[in-house]
Design a protein around this motif. Structure first.
Motif, PDB file in Angstrom:
ATOM      1  N   ALA A   1       0.837  -1.191   0.000  1.00  0.00           N
ATOM      2  CA  ALA A   1       0.000   0.000   0.000  1.00  0.00           C
ATOM      3  C   ALA A   1       0.883   1.256   0.000  1.00  0.00           C
ATOM      4  N   GLN A   2       0.382   2.265  -0.671  1.00  0.00           N
ATOM      5  CA  GLN A   2       1.123   3.516  -0.712  1.00  0.00           C
ATOM      6  C   GLN A   2       0.814   4.321   0.537  1.00  0.00           C
ATOM      7  N   THR A   3       1.787   5.081   0.985  1.00  0.00           N
ATOM      8  CA  THR A   3       1.545   6.033   2.066  1.00  0.00           C
ATOM      9  C   THR A   3       2.225   7.345   1.709  1.00  0.00           C
ATOM     10  N   VAL A   4       1.620   8.421   2.139  1.00  0.00           N
ATOM     11  CA  VAL A   4       2.178   9.759   1.960  1.00  0.00           C
ATOM     12  C   VAL A   4       2.126  10.450   3.312  1.00  0.00           C
ATOM     13  N   THR A   5       3.257  10.984   3.736  1.00  0.00           N
ATOM     14  CA  THR A   5       3.349  11.578   5.070  1.00  0.00           C
ATOM     15  C   THR A   5       3.767  13.031   4.977  1.00  0.00           C
ATOM     16  N   GLN A   6       2.971  13.875   5.586  1.00  0.00           N
ATOM     17  CA  GLN A   6       3.327  15.287   5.728  1.00  0.00           C
ATOM     18  C   GLN A   6       3.473  15.541   7.219  1.00  0.00           C
ATOM     19  N   SER A   7       4.679  15.817   7.648  1.00  0.00           N
ATOM     20  CA  SER A   7       4.980  15.851   9.082  1.00  0.00           C
ATOM     21  C   SER A   7       4.733  17.208   9.721  1.00  0.00           C
ATOM     22  N   GLN A   8       4.364  18.200   8.950  1.00  0.00           N
ATOM     23  CA  GLN A   8       4.160  19.554   9.477  1.00  0.00           C
ATOM     24  C   GLN A   8       2.677  19.909   9.384  1.00  0.00           C
ATOM     25  N   PRO A   9       1.921  19.782  10.454  1.00  0.00           N
ATOM     26  CA  PRO A   9       0.489  20.101  10.383  1.00  0.00           C
ATOM     27  C   PRO A   9       0.240  21.579  10.065  1.00  0.00           C
ATOM     28  N   ALA A  93       0.464  14.327  -2.809  1.00  0.00           N
ATOM     29  CA  ALA A  93      -0.263  13.139  -3.246  1.00  0.00           C
ATOM     30  C   ALA A  93       0.598  12.326  -4.200  1.00  0.00           C
ATOM     31  N   SER A  94       0.327  11.026  -4.228  1.00  0.00           N
ATOM     32  CA  SER A  94       1.072  10.146  -5.124  1.00  0.00           C
ATOM     33  C   SER A  94       0.123   9.309  -5.963  1.00  0.00           C
ATOM     34  N   LEU A  95       0.635   8.907  -7.108  1.00  0.00           N
ATOM     35  CA  LEU A  95      -0.089   8.043  -8.038  1.00  0.00           C
ATOM     36  C   LEU A  95       0.934   7.003  -8.462  1.00  0.00           C
ATOM     37  N   SER A  96       0.760   5.744  -8.033  1.00  0.00           N
ATOM     38  CA  SER A  96       1.821   4.750  -8.225  1.00  0.00           C
ATOM     39  C   SER A  96       1.396   3.614  -9.120  1.00  0.00           C
ATOM     40  N   GLY A  97       2.273   3.206  -9.996  1.00  0.00           N
ATOM     41  CA  GLY A  97       2.054   2.008 -10.773  1.00  0.00           C
ATOM     42  C   GLY A  97       1.374   2.267 -12.098  1.00  0.00           C
ATOM     43  N   ALA A  98       1.648   1.410 -13.032  1.00  0.00           N
ATOM     44  CA  ALA A  98       1.042   1.508 -14.357  1.00  0.00           C
ATOM     45  C   ALA A  98      -0.461   1.339 -14.249  1.00  0.00           C
ATOM     46  N   GLY A  99      -1.185   2.231 -14.862  1.00  0.00           N
ATOM     47  CA  GLY A  99      -2.635   2.140 -14.847  1.00  0.00           C
ATOM     48  C   GLY A  99      -3.284   2.606 -13.568  1.00  0.00           C
ATOM     49  N   SER A 100      -2.500   3.114 -12.632  1.00  0.00           N
ATOM     50  CA  SER A 100      -3.071   3.560 -11.360  1.00  0.00           C
ATOM     51  C   SER A 100      -3.795   4.874 -11.543  1.00  0.00           C
ATOM     52  N   TYR A 101      -4.873   5.048 -10.779  1.00  0.00           N
ATOM     53  CA  TYR A 101      -5.630   6.288 -10.877  1.00  0.00           C
ATOM     54  C   TYR A 101      -6.121   6.787  -9.526  1.00  0.00           C
ATOM     55  N   GLN A 102      -5.883   6.024  -8.469  1.00  0.00           N
ATOM     56  CA  GLN A 102      -6.296   6.473  -7.143  1.00  0.00           C
ATOM     57  C   GLN A 102      -5.189   7.306  -6.534  1.00  0.00           C
ATOM     58  N   LEU A 103      -5.449   8.580  -6.352  1.00  0.00           N
ATOM     59  CA  LEU A 103      -4.483   9.418  -5.654  1.00  0.00           C
ATOM     60  C   LEU A 103      -4.463   9.048  -4.170  1.00  0.00           C
ATOM     61  N   THR A 104      -3.258   8.959  -3.620  1.00  0.00           N
ATOM     62  CA  THR A 104      -3.094   8.788  -2.176  1.00  0.00           C
ATOM     63  C   THR A 104      -2.589  10.114  -1.628  1.00  0.00           C
ATOM     64  N   PHE A 105      -3.344  10.682  -0.695  1.00  0.00           N
ATOM     65  CA  PHE A 105      -3.031  12.008  -0.176  1.00  0.00           C
ATOM     66  C   PHE A 105      -2.385  11.926   1.207  1.00  0.00           C
TER      67      PHE A 105
END
Lengths: 115, 114
Positions: A1-9, A93-105
């Motif tokens: 699973a992809q994760t995206v971390t922003q450490s500064q609220p 946000a990230s978009l990973s992998g060929a054919g991927s379309y779900q943004l992970t924020f």
């Protein structure tokens, strides 16, 4: 699973100064794309910048630029000459992998530009 | 050109009522997405439409949620028997069907369930 971390609220910056927002991500894919979106109080999610992982050159859009460190899986956003209109939530946000379309924020960073 | 539009901008409803949220994508964008933004959960993917292909509904939180896209353009997200936990901002986005295509978002619909 992809994760995206922003450490500064929350962050603040004086008008006309430079600020850097941090973002780290985790993916096992070789082919992926990274984005920064801005969401002002109006609620509209606005695309700020896009980076293709296979391009080593950092993306730039006017006052906005990224520092893409692929090995460290880091994707920070630098805003130069900050303006009052830059006050907003910023989402990585990230978009990973060929054919991927779900943004992970990430959870977002609230930036306030102080006059 | 015109961006993604959504209506209504705000919707207040009573628990148990059904609601319909509308999204009109950018002309020429064959991919359309729905996301939900809530305080506790951040931004969550709900559903994806691409052209005439079967939609990816894997993000829908329950069978009370459904969506359709008529004529490959306008989409409607329907929530039946609304619950208080459905209160959130519902965002629609559209894009070209290209690898890594940027998604362009509408202004969202803020749903409040009393």
């Amino acid at each position: 699973a992809q994760t995206v971390t922003q450490s500064q609220p929350e962050m603040s910056v004086q008008e006309a100064e430079t600020v850097t927002l941090s973002c780290t991500y985790d993916t096992s894919e070789n082919n992926y794309y990274l984005f920064w979106y801005k969401q002002p109080p109006s609620r509209q999610m606005i695309l700020v910048i896009r980076q293709e992982a296979y391009k080593q050159q950092n993306a730039t859009e006017n006052r906005f630029s990224v520092n893409f460190q692929k090995a460290a899986k880091s994707f920070s956003l630098k805003i130069s000459d900050s303006q009052l209109g830059d006050t907003a939530m910023y989402f990585c946000a990230s978009l990973s992998g060929a054919g991927s379309y779900q943004l992970t924020f990430g959870k977002g960073t609230k930036l306030s530009v102080i006059p | 050109g015109a961006g993604v539009s959504q209506s209504p901008s705000n919707k207040v409803t009573e628990k148990g009522k059904d609601v319909e949220l509308r999204c009109d994508p950018i002309s020429g964008h064959t991919a359309l997405y729905w996301y939900r933004q809530s305080l506790g959960q951040g931004l969550e993917f709900l559903i994806y439409f691409q052209g005439n292909s079967a939609p990816d509904k894997s993000g829908l939180p329950s069978d009370r949620f459904s969506a359709e896209r008529t004529g490959g353009s306008v989409s409607t997200l329907t929530i039946q028997r609304t619950q208080q936990e459905d209160s959130a901002v519902y965002l629609c986005a559209s894009s070209l069907v290209l690898a890594g295509a940027a998604q362009y978002f509408g202004p969202g619909t803020r749903l409040t369930v009393l």
